[in-house]
Write an enzyme that holds these catalytic residues in place. Structure first.
Site, PDB file in Angstrom:
ATOM      1  N   PHE A 193     -43.636   2.271   5.692  1.00 44.94           N
ATOM      2  CA  PHE A 193     -42.879   2.116   4.437  1.00 44.94           C
ATOM      3  C   PHE A 193     -43.274   0.815   3.719  1.00 44.94           C
TER       4      PHE A 193
ATOM      5  N   GLU B  17     -41.881  -0.902  15.712  1.00 41.37           N
ATOM      6  CA  GLU B  17     -40.838   0.112  15.778  1.00 41.37           C
ATOM      7  C   GLU B  17     -39.685  -0.497  15.000  1.00 41.37           C
TER       8      GLU B  17
ATOM      9  N   THR C 277     -37.266  -9.830  10.235  1.00 38.67           N
ATOM     10  CA  THR C 277     -36.041  -9.257   9.677  1.00 38.67           C
ATOM     11  C   THR C 277     -34.881 -10.249   9.733  1.00 38.67           C
ATOM     12  N   ASP C 278     -33.881 -10.025   8.873  1.00 35.38           N
ATOM     13  CA  ASP C 278     -32.664 -10.844   8.942  1.00 35.38           C
ATOM     14  C   ASP C 278     -31.823 -10.497  10.178  1.00 35.38           C
ATOM     15  N   GLU C 279     -32.130  -9.348  10.832  1.00 38.84           N
ATOM     16  CA  GLU C 279     -31.283  -8.929  11.965  1.00 38.84           C
ATOM     17  C   GLU C 279     -31.386  -9.875  13.156  1.00 38.84           C
TER      18      GLU C 279
ATOM     19  N   ALA D 246     -33.442  -7.738  19.108  1.00 38.72           N
ATOM     20  CA  ALA D 246     -33.853  -8.613  20.224  1.00 38.72           C
ATOM     21  C   ALA D 246     -35.379  -8.643  20.319  1.00 38.72           C
TER      22      ALA D 246
ATOM     23  N   LYS E 132     -37.512  -8.114  17.823  1.00 37.72           N
ATOM     24  CA  LYS E 132     -38.055  -8.860  16.677  1.00 37.72           C
ATOM     25  C   LYS E 132     -37.823 -10.364  16.871  1.00 37.72           C
TER      26      LYS E 132
ATOM     27  N   ASN F 257     -32.456  -5.750   4.124  1.00 42.30           N
ATOM     28  CA  ASN F 257     -32.752  -4.304   4.046  1.00 42.30           C
ATOM     29  C   ASN F 257     -33.569  -3.954   2.814  1.00 42.30           C
TER      30      ASN F 257
ATOM     31  N   LEU G 206     -30.649   4.839   6.018  1.00 37.53           N
ATOM     32  CA  LEU G 206     -29.477   5.316   5.262  1.00 37.53           C
ATOM     33  C   LEU G 206     -29.800   5.886   3.872  1.00 37.53           C
TER      34      LEU G 206
ATOM     35  N   TYR H 190     -21.420   5.872   9.439  1.00 37.63           N
ATOM     36  CA  TYR H 190     -21.008   5.355  10.743  1.00 37.63           C
ATOM     37  C   TYR H 190     -19.699   4.569  10.628  1.00 37.63           C
TER      38      TYR H 190
ATOM     39  N   ARG I 166     -22.294   3.360  15.270  1.00 38.94           N
ATOM     40  CA  ARG I 166     -23.481   2.885  16.000  1.00 38.94           C
ATOM     41  C   ARG I 166     -23.016   1.865  17.038  1.00 38.94           C
TER      42      ARG I 166
HETATM   43  P1  NAD Z   1     -41.904   1.622   9.422  1.00 39.16           P
HETATM   44  O1  NAD Z   1     -41.262   2.112  10.670  1.00 39.16           O
HETATM   45  O2  NAD Z   1     -41.743   2.382   8.155  1.00 39.16           O
HETATM   46  O3  NAD Z   1     -43.481   1.448   9.641  1.00 39.16           O
HETATM   47  C1  NAD Z   1     -43.993   0.882  10.807  1.00 39.16           C
HETATM   48  C2  NAD Z   1     -45.510   1.110  10.803  1.00 39.16           C
HETATM   49  O4  NAD Z   1     -46.034   0.517  11.997  1.00 39.16           O
HETATM   50  C3  NAD Z   1     -45.896   2.590  10.829  1.00 39.16           C
HETATM   51  O5  NAD Z   1     -46.971   2.830   9.941  1.00 39.16           O
HETATM   52  C4  NAD Z   1     -46.321   2.824  12.260  1.00 39.16           C
HETATM   53  O6  NAD Z   1     -47.298   3.848  12.403  1.00 39.16           O
HETATM   54  C5  NAD Z   1     -46.876   1.456  12.639  1.00 39.16           C
HETATM   55  N1  NAD Z   1     -46.826   1.218  14.081  1.00 39.16           N
HETATM   56  C6  NAD Z   1     -45.758   1.380  14.900  1.00 39.16           C
HETATM   57  N2  NAD Z   1     -46.109   1.092  16.164  1.00 39.16           N
HETATM   58  C7  NAD Z   1     -47.403   0.727  16.136  1.00 39.16           C
HETATM   59  C8  NAD Z   1     -48.324   0.305  17.129  1.00 39.16           C
HETATM   60  N3  NAD Z   1     -47.971   0.228  18.429  1.00 39.16           N
HETATM   61  N4  NAD Z   1     -49.586  -0.029  16.760  1.00 39.16           N
HETATM   62  C9  NAD Z   1     -49.950   0.067  15.446  1.00 39.16           C
HETATM   63  N5  NAD Z   1     -49.135   0.484  14.474  1.00 39.16           N
HETATM   64  C10 NAD Z   1     -47.870   0.802  14.814  1.00 39.16           C
HETATM   65  O7  NAD Z   1     -41.393   0.129   9.258  1.00 39.16           O
HETATM   66  P2  NAD Z   1     -41.004  -0.677   7.937  1.00 39.16           P
HETATM   67  O8  NAD Z   1     -39.609  -0.379   7.594  1.00 39.16           O
HETATM   68  O9  NAD Z   1     -42.065  -0.503   6.943  1.00 39.16           O
HETATM   69  O10 NAD Z   1     -41.047  -2.173   8.502  1.00 39.16           O
HETATM   70  C11 NAD Z   1     -42.256  -2.904   8.517  1.00 39.16           C
HETATM   71  C12 NAD Z   1     -41.981  -4.287   9.093  1.00 39.16           C
HETATM   72  O11 NAD Z   1     -41.038  -4.973   8.296  1.00 39.16           O
HETATM   73  C13 NAD Z   1     -41.421  -4.270  10.512  1.00 39.16           C
HETATM   74  O12 NAD Z   1     -42.000  -5.331  11.232  1.00 39.16           O
HETATM   75  C14 NAD Z   1     -39.932  -4.488  10.320  1.00 39.16           C
HETATM   76  O13 NAD Z   1     -39.370  -5.120  11.444  1.00 39.16           O
HETATM   77  C15 NAD Z   1     -39.939  -5.395   9.107  1.00 39.16           C
HETATM   78  N6  NAD Z   1     -38.732  -5.313   8.239  1.00 39.16           N
HETATM   79  C16 NAD Z   1     -38.268  -4.098   7.811  1.00 39.16           C
HETATM   80  C17 NAD Z   1     -37.176  -4.059   6.948  1.00 39.16           C
HETATM   81  C18 NAD Z   1     -36.637  -2.760   6.406  1.00 39.16           C
HETATM   82  O14 NAD Z   1     -35.613  -2.752   5.733  1.00 39.16           O
HETATM   83  N7  NAD Z   1     -37.284  -1.630   6.635  1.00 39.16           N
HETATM   84  C19 NAD Z   1     -36.548  -5.254   6.554  1.00 39.16           C
HETATM   85  C20 NAD Z   1     -37.040  -6.464   7.040  1.00 39.16           C
HETATM   86  C21 NAD Z   1     -38.146  -6.494   7.868  1.00 39.16           C
HETATM   87  O1  DAU Z   2     -31.767  -5.844   7.740  1.00 36.03           O
HETATM   88  C1  DAU Z   2     -33.109  -5.471   7.845  1.00 36.03           C
HETATM   89  C2  DAU Z   2     -33.212  -4.213   8.677  1.00 36.03           C
HETATM   90  O2  DAU Z   2     -32.739  -3.142   7.864  1.00 36.03           O
HETATM   91  C3  DAU Z   2     -34.633  -3.932   9.142  1.00 36.03           C
HETATM   92  O3  DAU Z   2     -35.052  -4.949  10.018  1.00 36.03           O
HETATM   93  C4  DAU Z   2     -34.710  -2.580   9.867  1.00 36.03           C
HETATM   94  O4  DAU Z   2     -36.047  -2.283  10.213  1.00 36.03           O
HETATM   95  C5  DAU Z   2     -34.191  -1.513   8.934  1.00 36.03           C
HETATM   96  O5  DAU Z   2     -34.172  -0.266   9.585  1.00 36.03           O
HETATM   97  C6  DAU Z   2     -32.780  -1.858   8.433  1.00 36.03           C
HETATM   98  O6  DAU Z   2     -31.836  -1.778   9.505  1.00 36.03           O
HETATM   99  P1  DAU Z   2     -30.354  -1.163   9.312  1.00 36.03           P
HETATM  100  O7  DAU Z   2     -29.856  -0.730  10.612  1.00 36.03           O
HETATM  101  O8  DAU Z   2     -29.525  -2.091   8.503  1.00 36.03           O
HETATM  102  O9  DAU Z   2     -30.738   0.099   8.353  1.00 36.03           O
HETATM  103  P2  DAU Z   2     -30.212   1.609   8.357  1.00 36.03           P
HETATM  104  O10 DAU Z   2     -30.714   2.236   7.109  1.00 36.03           O
HETATM  105  O11 DAU Z   2     -30.505   2.281   9.648  1.00 36.03           O
HETATM  106  O12 DAU Z   2     -28.646   1.436   8.237  1.00 36.03           O
HETATM  107  C7  DAU Z   2     -28.068   0.773   7.129  1.00 36.03           C
HETATM  108  C8  DAU Z   2     -26.563   0.777   7.336  1.00 36.03           C
HETATM  109  O13 DAU Z   2     -26.089   2.127   7.216  1.00 36.03           O
HETATM  110  C9  DAU Z   2     -26.137   0.302   8.703  1.00 36.03           C
HETATM  111  O14 DAU Z   2     -24.892  -0.381   8.599  1.00 36.03           O
HETATM  112  C10 DAU Z   2     -25.928   1.598   9.495  1.00 36.03           C
HETATM  113  C11 DAU Z   2     -25.443   2.567   8.437  1.00 36.03           C
HETATM  114  N1  DAU Z   2     -25.828   3.964   8.630  1.00 36.03           N
HETATM  115  C12 DAU Z   2     -27.127   4.262   8.899  1.00 36.03           C
HETATM  116  C13 DAU Z   2     -27.517   5.572   9.108  1.00 36.03           C
HETATM  117  C14 DAU Z   2     -28.953   5.899   9.442  1.00 36.03           C
HETATM  118  C15 DAU Z   2     -24.877   4.975   8.491  1.00 36.03           C
HETATM  119  O15 DAU Z   2     -23.698   4.693   8.215  1.00 36.03           O
HETATM  120  N2  DAU Z   2     -25.263   6.267   8.698  1.00 36.03           N
HETATM  121  C16 DAU Z   2     -26.546   6.610   9.015  1.00 36.03           C
HETATM  122  O16 DAU Z   2     -26.821   7.823   9.189  1.00 36.03           O
END
Ligand code: NAD
Ligand code: DAU
Length: 349
Positions: free
Chosen positions: A13, A86, A132-134, A159, A161, A186, A197, A214, A288
């Protein structure tokens, strides 16, 4: 200046938006996308730039140390932007080991490869770790996460990250590796995988399926448009101070239930359905485990030191996102076929 940059996780993504930003903005850079193409990695995300002369894709798993080192030896990168991970909290609860392997061991493999090929000559080199902020844990009703907030992760995802962040800093402190970190809130936007979500709700509204909330839905997240995250990464990669971390966010907090209601309203309007149609799909489900109450980023350091400012408001970003999903149903159908169905049934049964 000519540079070679390895971006890991570029088929995911956020990674796909970072790859696009760099390929387009820096035609004189060679961009090497390393991705294992897990369920979350999708080369369809990069169709529009895959033929650009400065873009290269290498399928590789970052847990394979020997393969990663050989790629670094072949391409001799000046910089690494590490996003492969992941990333889904719910999956980390059912399978924590996969998160240790990719997020911790994979990160250490990349650090080792960078250290090995740079051989202590760090002039012009940089390892940017995207986090991430998590890692900071959960806030109560008030307060914000600053860069120096104590780490307090609660889920296996956070944990892992947090551990990877510590390793990145340890390689800086111990070996002098030039590093920067970003800890972002997020993200949402085009290409978001529908286990998260916002895209999950968009998908379910389109198909008249329940919108699973949730617990009581009062959990709060701070949402940033994905392209604005990619722009922040560009800024920090080029201008961030060696060894520093930067929190990235849009000062944009929403309780989950309010966010889903806003999404329902915009979806009804765009689909030409009567107001209140999508709202009826809202369904409260089991919470969750270890659910963090609230995340909120203090982004003043990146704003003040590097002049960062998000380019869109949340209303604009959400509208762009919904339009993208409505115009890319084929993409959505591809990623929700096969394994996704099994995951969905197990997660929401
Ligand atoms: P995503 O799950 O959409 O994409 C992860 C990518 O990494 C995928 O293309 C997957 O194929 C690849 N990947 C997974 N395991 C791998 C491995 N062992 N070797 C090589 N490639 C591998 O994740 P995202 O939401 O795009 O997040 C990207 C980064 O940003 C992550 O490090 C995540 O912790 C961080 N991040 C995400 C968010 C968010 O809201 N999604 C917010 C803050 C930080
Ligand atoms: O804060 C940054 C993080 O944001 C990233 O590091 C993670 O990779 C990314 O997945 C995201 O984590 P969250 O757990 O915050 O995102 P998610 O979309 O899974 O959930 C957002 C909120 O919505 C959270 O409070 C859980 C809730 N939720 C999520 C799902 C999937 C629901 O209520 N129902 C759902 O079905």
């Amino acid at each position: 200046m000519q540079k070679t940059i390895i971006i890991t996780g570029g088929a995911g993504f956020i990674g796909s938006h970072v790859v696009r930003e760099f390929v387009k903005k820096y035609p004189h850079y060679r961009i090497i996308n390393i991705d294992a193409l897990t369920y979350a990695g999708n080369l369809e995300n990069l169709r529009d730039i895959e033929r650009e002369a400065n873009y290269f894709f290498v399928k590789a798993d970052i847990t394979d140390a020997a393969h990663i080192l050989s790629i670094f030896q072949e391409y001799q990168p000046d910089g690494v932007i590490h996003l492969a991970a992941e990333s889904h909290v719910d999956r980390s609860i059912t399978n924590p080991t996969a998160f240790v392997m990719t997020n911790v061991i994979g990160t250490v493999n990349l650090l080792n490869a960078a250290k090995e090929i740079w051989k202590d000559n760090y002039e012009g080199k940089r390892f940017h770790h995207v986090s991430t902020d998590e890692v900071f844990g959960a806030l109560g009703d008030t307060g914000l996460f600053a860069e120096d907030t104590k780490y307090d992760p609660h889920s296996p995802y956070s944990a892992s990250k947090a551990s990877s962040d510590h390793f990145v800093r340890a390689y800086h402190d111990t070996y002098g590796l030039p590093i920067v970190l970003t800890n972002c809130s997020n993200n949402y936007g085009p290409n978001h995988f529908p286990e998260k979500l916002i895209p999950l709700c968009i998908h379910n509204i389109l198909h008249g399926k329940p919108l699973p909330i949730y617990g009581d839905g009062k959990y709060t997240r701070d949402w940033l448009f994905v392209i604005d995250h990619a722009k922040a990464i560009d800024l920090v990669f080029h201008q961030g101070k060696n060894g520093d971390s930067y929190n990235v966010g849009g000062f944009n907090e929403w309780q989950n239930i309010d966010l889903v209601k806003e999404l329902c309203k915009q979806m009804d309007e765009k689909l030409g359905r009567p107001a209140g149609t999508a709202d009826q799909l809202i369904t409260y489900v089991k919470d969750r485990p270890g659910h963090d109450l609230r995340y909120a980023i203090d982004a003043s350091k990146i704003n003040e030191e590097l002049g960062y400012k998000p380019s869109v408001t949340f209303e604009q970003g959400l509208s762009i996102t919904i339009d993208w999903f409505l115009n890319n149903e084929e993409w959505l159908n591809h990623v929700t076929s096969g394994d996704y169905r099994k995951y969905y049934e197990e997660q929401y049964r």
